[in-house]
Design a protein around this motif. Structure first.
Motif, PDB file in Angstrom:
ATOM      1  N   ALA A   5      55.341  11.845 -33.534  1.00 47.51           N
ATOM      2  CA  ALA A   5      56.229  12.953 -33.161  1.00 47.51           C
ATOM      3  C   ALA A   5      55.495  14.019 -32.363  1.00 47.51           C
ATOM      4  O   ALA A   5      54.317  14.287 -32.621  1.00 47.51           O
ATOM      5  N   ASP A   6      56.234  14.637 -31.437  1.00 51.49           N
ATOM      6  CA  ASP A   6      55.632  15.677 -30.587  1.00 51.49           C
ATOM      7  C   ASP A   6      55.063  16.809 -31.434  1.00 51.49           C
ATOM      8  O   ASP A   6      54.053  17.397 -31.100  1.00 51.49           O
ATOM      9  N   ARG A   7      55.755  17.131 -32.551  1.00 52.38           N
ATOM     10  CA  ARG A   7      55.304  18.286 -33.340  1.00 52.38           C
ATOM     11  C   ARG A   7      53.879  18.083 -33.855  1.00 52.38           C
ATOM     12  O   ARG A   7      53.124  19.021 -34.011  1.00 52.38           O
ATOM     13  N   ALA A 136      53.904  27.029 -38.244  1.00 49.32           N
ATOM     14  CA  ALA A 136      54.851  27.685 -37.333  1.00 49.32           C
ATOM     15  C   ALA A 136      55.106  26.780 -36.128  1.00 49.32           C
ATOM     16  O   ALA A 136      56.256  26.600 -35.705  1.00 49.32           O
ATOM     17  N   LEU A 137      54.042  26.182 -35.596  1.00 47.48           N
ATOM     18  CA  LEU A 137      54.213  25.299 -34.436  1.00 47.48           C
ATOM     19  C   LEU A 137      55.059  24.080 -34.801  1.00 47.48           C
ATOM     20  O   LEU A 137      55.923  23.656 -34.035  1.00 47.48           O
ATOM     21  N   MET A 138      54.836  23.549 -35.998  1.00 44.96           N
ATOM     22  CA  MET A 138      55.622  22.377 -36.408  1.00 44.96           C
ATOM     23  C   MET A 138      57.116  22.698 -36.498  1.00 44.96           C
ATOM     24  O   MET A 138      57.958  21.830 -36.349  1.00 44.96           O
ATOM     25  N   ALA A 139      57.417  23.973 -36.787  1.00 46.43           N
ATOM     26  CA  ALA A 139      58.822  24.374 -36.901  1.00 46.43           C
ATOM     27  C   ALA A 139      59.405  24.744 -35.537  1.00 46.43           C
ATOM     28  O   ALA A 139      60.548  25.184 -35.456  1.00 46.43           O
ATOM     29  N   GLY A 140      58.618  24.588 -34.473  1.00 42.55           N
ATOM     30  CA  GLY A 140      59.118  24.900 -33.131  1.00 42.55           C
ATOM     31  C   GLY A 140      59.111  26.391 -32.842  1.00 42.55           C
ATOM     32  O   GLY A 140      59.780  26.859 -31.914  1.00 42.55           O
ATOM     33  N   ALA A 141      58.360  27.158 -33.638  1.00 42.65           N
ATOM     34  CA  ALA A 141      58.297  28.609 -33.417  1.00 42.65           C
ATOM     35  C   ALA A 141      57.208  28.928 -32.396  1.00 42.65           C
ATOM     36  O   ALA A 141      56.353  28.092 -32.093  1.00 42.65           O
ATOM     37  N   GLU A 142      57.261  30.143 -31.889  1.00 43.02           N
ATOM     38  CA  GLU A 142      56.171  30.642 -31.048  1.00 43.02           C
ATOM     39  C   GLU A 142      55.242  31.450 -31.929  1.00 43.02           C
ATOM     40  O   GLU A 142      55.709  32.176 -32.811  1.00 43.02           O
ATOM     41  N   VAL A 143      53.947  31.344 -31.646  1.00 40.70           N
ATOM     42  CA  VAL A 143      52.974  32.090 -32.446  1.00 40.70           C
ATOM     43  C   VAL A 143      52.441  33.244 -31.608  1.00 40.70           C
ATOM     44  O   VAL A 143      52.058  33.051 -30.454  1.00 40.70           O
TER      45      VAL A 143
END
Ligand SMILES: Cc1ncc(COP(=O)(O)O)c(C=O)c1O
Length: 392
Positions: A5-7, A136-143
């Protein structure tokens, strides 16, 4: 087509796994490596806590799925509430404001998955514990990274975060007493933080597993002590460091009932709770372990003094923070974190963590952990002294 997966591809290799690989490689090639790189206490869990586990493990009633699997046994949640009341003067409702966790690390994931939408911004500190960022990145959020600088006592200057970023921020992860810097927050800082976050509808997460490891008595602090903090905050805590229980995987999320209930809902769908016998051992630790915390602190205080004295003799000036069992040490002048730590490993067989492993604002530092036996610590210091004297 790649099946991964991309994540997962967006994640850098996990720091501590890389360190463990280095230790294994050294052991395999017969090098007598001393690792001061990982914060995992060597002292055993106090015997009476182990005894509770033994008795509870023999009881078939505990062999089924954990009781109240989605939120933890009532006995455990009540013990957390007593512990927070006694040690932090925080009142918690065991029914709605406490969730049992397999350690803080699990709580970081549960929090993010329960609250953060793709595209939200999550604030993390730099240097900082890598799991906030990766989850956070795995959830598609910006850090968005907030620097922790010596000039600001390693506290974030959150007032400098641009308002246009703040409008998109869902949550802010903080960790005091702080890994890796050893800094502690004080009450005025938390008060300013809570009112700033409330005005901007930002949820706060205090990652507090080092809450008990403080070398000045006035600094033991919970964010939840601040009036109004509980409306917007959750604190993640565990018995890992306070009672030498890193391997047991037992901790708790406490605070805002809205956040705790959301984490609980997420947890119901991905986990089945913590083994009852471990929760019962946790109750014993929290109810009976105050003296063991004092004993543990005495050990770290002694090692801290030994290391600080030795580092000063080596010409390394350290302003030790008041908390955690880490020391955040400036590398010798003219060196980079990576170059110096690689040299220590190669030349002295001593593994410490380069500051940059926690983010680019860790440049110029290395982190040293006091969780090794005294004789190995002294040996490591002697080897470091020889390497530094050679001008490395
Ligand atoms: C800042 C920080 N948060 C969380 C953890 C993980 O703690 P736990 O054992 O409770 O999962 C660690 C472990 O080293 C840590 O340093």
């Amino acid at each position: 087509m790649d099946i991964i997966a991309d994540r997962l591809k967006s994640l850098p290799p996990y720091l501590f796994m890389q360190l463990r690989d280095k230790i294994r490689q050294a052991e395999a090639s017969g090098i007598d490596l001393i690792s001061l790189a990982i914060g995992d206490p060597v002292e055993p869990t106090p015997a009476y806590i182990v005894e509770t586990l033994r008795t509870a493990a023999l009881d078939p009633a505990n062999h089924q799925y954990p009781t109240d699997e989605h939120k933890g046994m009532l006995a455990f949640r009540e013990a957390v509430s007593r512990w927070y009341g006694r040690r932090y003067e925080v009142t918690l409702d065991p029914e709605t404001e406490v969730l049992a966790l397999s350690g803080v690390k699990e709580g970081i994931h549960h929090f993010i998955m329960a609250l953060v939408n793709p595209g939200d911004v999550v604030l993390v500190t730099n240097p900082g514990y890598p799991a906030y960022r990766s989850n956070a990145l795995m959830a598609g959020a910006e850090v968005y990274e907030v620097p922790l600088l010596a000039a600001n006592r390693f506290l974030p200057v959150f007032e400098d975060i641009p308002e246009k970023v703040c409008r998109r921020v869902k949550a802010f992860f903080l960790n005091y007493p702080n890994n890796p810097t050893g800094a502690c927050a004080d009450r005025p800082f938390f008060e300013r933080l809570v009112s700033w976050a409330k005005e901007r509808r930002i949820q706060l997460v205090l990652d507090n597993p080092y809450g008990e490891i403080v070398f000045s008595s006035d600094r033991r602090l919970s964010l939840l002590q601040i009036p109004g903090a509980k409306d917007i905050s959750v604190e993640l805590n565990s018995l890992s460091k306070a009672y030498n229980m890193t391997g047991w995987r037992i901790g708790m999320a406490v605070g805002s009932s809205k956040i705790v209930q959301a984490m609980c809902k997420f947890s119901e769908n991905v986990a089945s709770g913590v083994f009852n016998a471990i929760q019962l051992a946790g109750v014993t630790a929290m109810d009976q372990g105050d003296q063991d915390i004092e004993n543990m602190l005495a050990i770290y205080r002694r090692r801290r003094e030994t290391v600080l004295r030795a580092l000063t003799e080596m010409g390394l000036t350290v302003e030790a923070g008041p908390g955690t069992f880490y020391l955040w040490v400036p590398v010798p002048a003219g060196q980079s974190s990576l170059k110096f730590t690689a040299k220590l490993l190669e030349d002295a067989g001593v593994l410490v963590t380069p500051g940059t492993a926690y983010g680019q604002f860790g440049e110029g530092y290395f982190r040293l952990s006091l969780t090794v036996p005294d004789d190995r610590l002294r040996e490591a210091l002697e080897r470091m002294r020889r390497t530094i004297r050679k001008g490395c």
